[in-house]
Design a protein around this motif. Structure first.
Motif, short mmCIF file in Angstrom:
data_model
loop_
_atom_site.label_atom_id
_atom_site.label_comp_id
_atom_site.label_asym_id
_atom_site.label_seq_id
_atom_site.Cartn_x
_atom_site.Cartn_y
_atom_site.Cartn_z
N GLY A 162 -14.39 -42.78 -23.59
CA GLY A 162 -13.33 -42.10 -24.40
C GLY A 162 -12.51 -41.04 -23.96
N ASP A 183 -9.49 -39.97 -23.62
CA ASP A 183 -8.13 -40.37 -24.54
C ASP A 183 -7.13 -39.73 -23.64
OD1 ASP A 183 -9.80 -38.45 -25.90
OD2 ASP A 183 -7.80 -38.13 -26.85
N ARG A 203 -5.87 -39.62 -21.10
CA ARG A 203 -5.25 -40.84 -19.92
C ARG A 203 -3.83 -41.34 -20.84
NH1 ARG A 203 -8.98 -44.24 -16.05
NH2 ARG A 203 -10.56 -42.89 -15.54
N TYR A 204 -4.10 -41.62 -21.92
CA TYR A 204 -3.27 -42.31 -22.90
C TYR A 204 -1.99 -41.40 -23.31
CZ TYR A 204 -7.09 -45.34 -23.05
OH TYR A 204 -7.97 -46.40 -22.63
N THR A 249 -16.02 -48.83 -21.81
CA THR A 249 -15.22 -47.94 -21.53
C THR A 249 -15.62 -46.91 -22.30
OG1 THR A 249 -12.81 -47.43 -21.60
CG2 THR A 249 -13.75 -48.19 -23.88
N LYS A 309 -3.19 -44.84 -29.30
CA LYS A 309 -2.76 -45.68 -28.04
C LYS A 309 -4.30 -46.31 -27.29
CE LYS A 309 0.66 -44.19 -25.96
NZ LYS A 309 1.62 -43.65 -25.08
N GLU A 310 -5.03 -45.67 -27.37
CA GLU A 310 -6.58 -45.53 -26.67
C GLU A 310 -7.35 -46.75 -27.49
OE1 GLU A 310 -10.43 -43.06 -25.53
OE2 GLU A 310 -9.82 -43.08 -27.87
N GLN A 323 -2.16 -40.27 -28.59
CA GLN A 323 -3.10 -40.67 -27.50
C GLN A 323 -4.08 -41.36 -28.07
OE1 GLN A 323 -3.26 -36.52 -26.29
NE2 GLN A 323 -5.55 -36.70 -26.08
N TRP A 342 -7.39 -50.64 -26.18
CA TRP A 342 -8.85 -50.90 -26.07
C TRP A 342 -9.06 -52.43 -26.79
CZ3 TRP A 342 -13.38 -51.95 -24.04
CH2 TRP A 342 -14.61 -51.97 -24.95
#
Length: 370
Positions: free
Chosen positions: A127, A129, A131-132, A125, A316-317, A313, A321
């Motif tokens: 990074g 972040d 998106r979070y 994945t 949360k990432e 964020q 993960w």
């Protein structure tokens, strides 16, 4: 039920590791950071002292760290140039990988990373972040439910008035592969493609500029930059056409004479409604022959990814993960999606260099110019 322990190695103990990755991983239950690597040994030692589990090891050669068979996950937090070789070596060594953005310095390297993940069966994945964020996740859900209709125009925003990063190797083209386009433009582009759920590119036209980088004693949020060291662009702009006819405009700059500044944000325009992140998340549309604008309250809890209202964020990432590792599920940021971002970024640089439109073939790879 107690979560099983996940042992992690950190490669690159600089700004992004200390500012984001390690503090967030430290908050995830059952995570142990057991190995730290940096070309500057003192940085790795400090990271181990601050975040390491008991007996954590320190390295200056990542190949030595990868020999530790007890390590399940590697976080790659190095300059862009080394993202691909380290990530590939880590997957070859049997580790799952979270690599910081952008995926790689070149699209070819990014493709090699995807191919290695598929061949080894390891999770990979990147990074991205942003998106979070709660606004991003809410907008993504709206789009998936069809609230915006057919999205045919979007903007990816990554513009600063004067905030050129003067530390590390951000201004070094050889190490980074580019400037604001590959640094912050990559976040805005990823966010736009993901919320649209459109990764089929037809063509790219781009321009990059070196207009303000030679300014001596420039006003800058992080102090004046050295013009002699500023070897990357200061601004980049692109016009991206998708296979279904949708248009995306991308604007990325560390230094631009404008008051219209926004970073890691997107604007979407669909047949049923539109959305932007210019002043919080705003949804606009038409009902009963009247125009409307709504701003959802994103601080009031929610469902799915929203548990933990105060969760950042980055936190949360890290949490999601590790959950993907434990549960054997796909991470939110898929490597194949990040690859398309890298291909578009490279096409923008290529278009700017040649003055031509870059056309993508069926495999979504920049193929021909015209």
């Amino acid at each position: 039920m107690e979560e099983r322990t996940v042992r992690i190695g950190i490669i690159g103990c600089g700004g992004i590791a200390n500012g984001k990755q390690m503090p967030s991983l430290a908050k995830v239950k059952g995570v142990e950071m057991v190995a730290f690597c940096d070309i500057i040994k003192e940085r790795a030692e400090k990271a181990a002292e601050t975040y390491g589990s008991e007996g954590a090891n320190v390295y200056t050669d990542y190949a030595e760290l990868l020999k530790d068979s007890s390590i399940e996950v590697i976080h790659v937090c190095t300059p862009n140039k080394s993202h691909a070789p380290i990530s590939i070596a880590a997957m070859e060594a049997g580790k799952h990988v979270l690599c910081e953005k952008p995926m790689a310095k070149t699209a070819a390297e990014a493709r090699q990373m995807v191919e290695t993940a598929k061949r080894t069966g390891k999770k990979l994945t990147i990074g991205y972040d942003n998106r979070y964020r709660n606004d991003s996740l809410y907008l993504k859900e709206l789009v998936e439910q069809g609230e915006l209709g057919d999205i045919y125009f979007a903007k990816a925003h990554a513009v600063r008035r004067r905030a050129v990063p003067t530390w590390g190797v951000f201004l070094n083209e050889e190490e980074q592969g580019g400037g604001p386009l590959i640094d912050i433009g990559t976040h805005a582009l990823d966010l736009t493609l993901w919320t649209m759920n459109n990764y089929n590119v037809k063509s790219v036209v781009g321009n990059v500029y070196y207009k303000l980088s030679n300014t001596e004693n420039a006003a800058n949020a992080f102090g004046p930059w050295d013009p002699k060291e500023f070897t990357v662009e200061d601004s980049a702009f692109a016009f991206i056409t998708m296979e279904n006819g949708a248009t995306i405009t991308l604007e990325a700059s560390w230094a631009l004479n404008t008051l219209d500044v926004d970073e890691a944000k997107t604007t979407l325009c669909g047949t049923k409604a539109g959305a932007d992140m210019r002043d919080g998340l705003r949804i606009n549309g038409e009902k009963l022959s009247r125009l409307y604008v709504t701003k959802p309250d994103l601080n009031a809890g929610g469902v799915a990814y929203y548990e933990g209202g105060a969760e950042s964020q980055a936190d949360k990432e890290a949490r999601l993960w590790i959950e993907a590792i434990r549960n054997g599920t796909e991470p939110l940021v898929k490597a194949e999606q990040a690859l398309v971002v890298s291909e578009i970024l490279e096409a923008i640089y290529q278009s700017a260099k040649t003055g031509k439109t870059i056309y993508f073939d069926e495999a979504n790879v920049p193929a021909t110019t015209n």
